[in-house]
Design a protein around this motif. Structure first.
Motif, PDB file in Angstrom:
ATOM      1  N   ALA B  80      36.767  23.837  42.919  1.00  0.00           N
ATOM      2  CA  ALA B  80      37.573  23.656  41.720  1.00  0.00           C
ATOM      3  C   ALA B  80      37.182  24.667  40.643  1.00  0.00           C
ATOM      4  O   ALA B  80      38.030  25.206  39.949  1.00  0.00           O
ATOM      5  N   SER B  83      38.681  27.931  41.326  1.00  0.00           N
ATOM      6  CA  SER B  83      40.124  27.939  41.091  1.00  0.00           C
ATOM      7  C   SER B  83      40.463  27.826  39.605  1.00  0.00           C
ATOM      8  O   SER B  83      41.454  28.381  39.151  1.00  0.00           O
ATOM      9  N   LEU B  84      39.617  27.102  38.841  1.00  0.00           N
ATOM     10  CA  LEU B  84      39.882  26.993  37.403  1.00  0.00           C
ATOM     11  C   LEU B  84      39.726  28.345  36.716  1.00  0.00           C
ATOM     12  O   LEU B  84      40.406  28.649  35.745  1.00  0.00           O
ATOM     13  N   LEU B  86      40.345  31.119  38.117  1.00  0.00           N
ATOM     14  CA  LEU B  86      41.283  32.069  38.733  1.00  0.00           C
ATOM     15  C   LEU B  86      42.240  32.719  37.731  1.00  0.00           C
ATOM     16  O   LEU B  86      42.412  33.937  37.751  1.00  0.00           O
TER      17      LEU B  86
END
Lengths: 225, 226
Positions: B80, B83-84, B86
């Motif tokens: 996560a 991805s945060l 990203l």
């Protein structure tokens, strides 16, 4: 931030909550996976730690296993298991990898907690004629409870976080939303999935915090760590 | 038509010498990327953590927010976290480094702070009595005494970072994790096992290296034990 509003739109779209790829389904998978793995890890680690702590033996072993465990990437274990015959057995590899991951913190904390019980108290219990079993259950385990619980809490939160990695190997859970987002090159979905997992992890942390607050005084931490 | 070669690669065995000799360059590249990502992120985390810990030690009010923030960061799952970040960094190695820095931060701040807090008040008073100013006190008395605890944190952070780098495979910058990921998709047993073992070897070697550095930097702890 444009991406955040898009992620919010993705999250609030009711179509994304229903169905087999929906948020509710993934959330349930994640919860079940975490709870099952936590229970199995506790059943394996706690009895061993309690007995070793009671006997005062094998401490170096427990701590060393814990340190080595940190060096082994869960992702690597998961993929290795996946390629063995165990891989054909559905969620099997994920559960085994996660249990292996959760056992070390449980083991170390419970062992350290047992050894940290005041020796004078243990001597007093022995002086009162308690058997080894009675000392373990009535004196040592209750006094070690705060540390044991903090081990369970660490393990639970790390399990929630690590269960997402199962998605990299094709497993279920909230991580699936993230990996699916990567494959679709949909940044809003990736961010939405990440937010879901992070909130879930913080919720678990919060639940343990509340349980600890509600616990009777003797079961709480003796002071701030 | 020639018969397919009957070596361990063709038979897809777990342990395969052929793999090591034919893919040496790929393995070396992956190991180097792994080392680079780990070293850069732990160093950046150290540079950020040190002032944070010192400030938290000086002003008690700062300690609460700093510890709370770094703990929350640590709770965010690695997949996560990557991805945060990203949208900020895109698909790059900077993304992986940023994620790892945020993770290492918690461990380092906590340990350095614990080390600084464990410096006996008497020792500080004595140094002050000898005319040490706050800066000199920090640099020549407090920080050296906090070293063992700080090094313990650094060792944990480094070992964790080595294993977390593998998750960076999702954005294509995972060092040995890339090999594990592609090995999984192609069912290439030798590649997965070799890369996994190398990960653990790197982690153990890094840990031993830091232990050696700690011994060199804190000769007084050895004298006390002897």
């Amino acid at each position: 931030m444009n991406t955040l509003t898009e992620a919010w739109d993705w999250l609030t779209d009711s179509a994304h909550w229903a169905g087999d790829d929906g948020i509710w389904h993934r959330l349930t998978q994640h919860l079940v996976l975490t709870v099952v793995c936590l229970l199995i890890s506790c059943l394996i680690a706690l009895p061993v730690a309690l007995v070793l702590g009671h006997l005062g033996k094998g401490g170096a072993l427990a701590v060393n296993i814990s340190n080595v465990g940190r060096a082994v990437p869960t992702f690597a274990v998961l993929v290795l298991l996946l390629l063995t015959p165990l891989g054909k057995w559905g969620e099997g590899p994920t559960v085994v990898a996660l249990v292996l991951f959760a056992v070390p913190p449980l083991l170390t904390n419970a062992y350290v907690g047992m050894r940290g019980v005041d020796r004078g108290v243990v001597q007093a219990a022995r002086g009162m004629g308690m058997t080894g079993r009675q000392m373990l259950w009535r004196v040592e385990a209750p006094l070690a409870l705060p540390l044991i619980m903090s081990g369970v809490r660490i393990a639970a939160v790390q399990l929630v976080a690590t269960a997402t990695i199962a998605a990299l190997a094709g497993g279920g859970g909230l991580g699936r939303i993230i990996t699916a987002g990567f494959n679709l090159a949909s940044t809003p979905q990736v961010v939405a999935g990440a937010v879901l997992v992070a909130v879930f992890a913080l919720l678990v942390e919060g639940v343990f915090e509340v349980v600890e607050r509600l616990a009777p005084g003797w079961a709480r931490k003796a002071g701030k760590p | 038509m020639t018969a397919p070669p009957d070596d361990c690669l063709a038979r897809n065995e777990w342990i395969c010498g052929e793999y090591l000799s034919t893919r040496r360059e790929i393995l070396l590249d992956a190991v180097l990327q792994h080392l680079e990502l780990t070293a850069v992120s732990v160093l950046i985390a150290l540079v950020i953590a040190l002032p944070l810990a010192v400030v938290s030690r000086r002003w008690g009010l700062a300690a609460g927010p700093v510890l709370a923030l770094t703990t929350v960061l640590y709770t965010i799952p690695s997949l996560a976290m990557f991805s945060l970040l990203l949208p900020v960094y895109g698909l790059s190695s900077t993304l992986v480094v940023a994620g790892l820095v945020l993770y290492s931060l918690t461990l380092l701040v906590r340990n350095i702070l614990a080390g600084l807090r464990a410096v006996p008040e008497d020792t500080r008073q004595a140094a002050r009595g000898m005319g040490y100013g706050p800066i000199r006190l920090l640099l020549t008395v407090e920080l050296p005494l906090a070293l063992p605890a700080a090094m313990a944190g650094l060792r944990i952070a480094t070992v964790s970072a080595v294993s977390l780098v593998t998750v960076g495979a999702i954005v294509g910058f995972g060092g040995l994790g890339n090999l594990i990921y592609s090995g999984m998709n192609t069912y290439f047993k030798a590649q997965v096992l070799t890369a996994s073992v190398l990960c653990v070897v790197i982690a153990v070697l890094a840990d031993l290296l830091l232990l050696g550095v700690q011994r060199l930097l804190t000769p007084w702890t050895r004298a006390a034990r002897a």
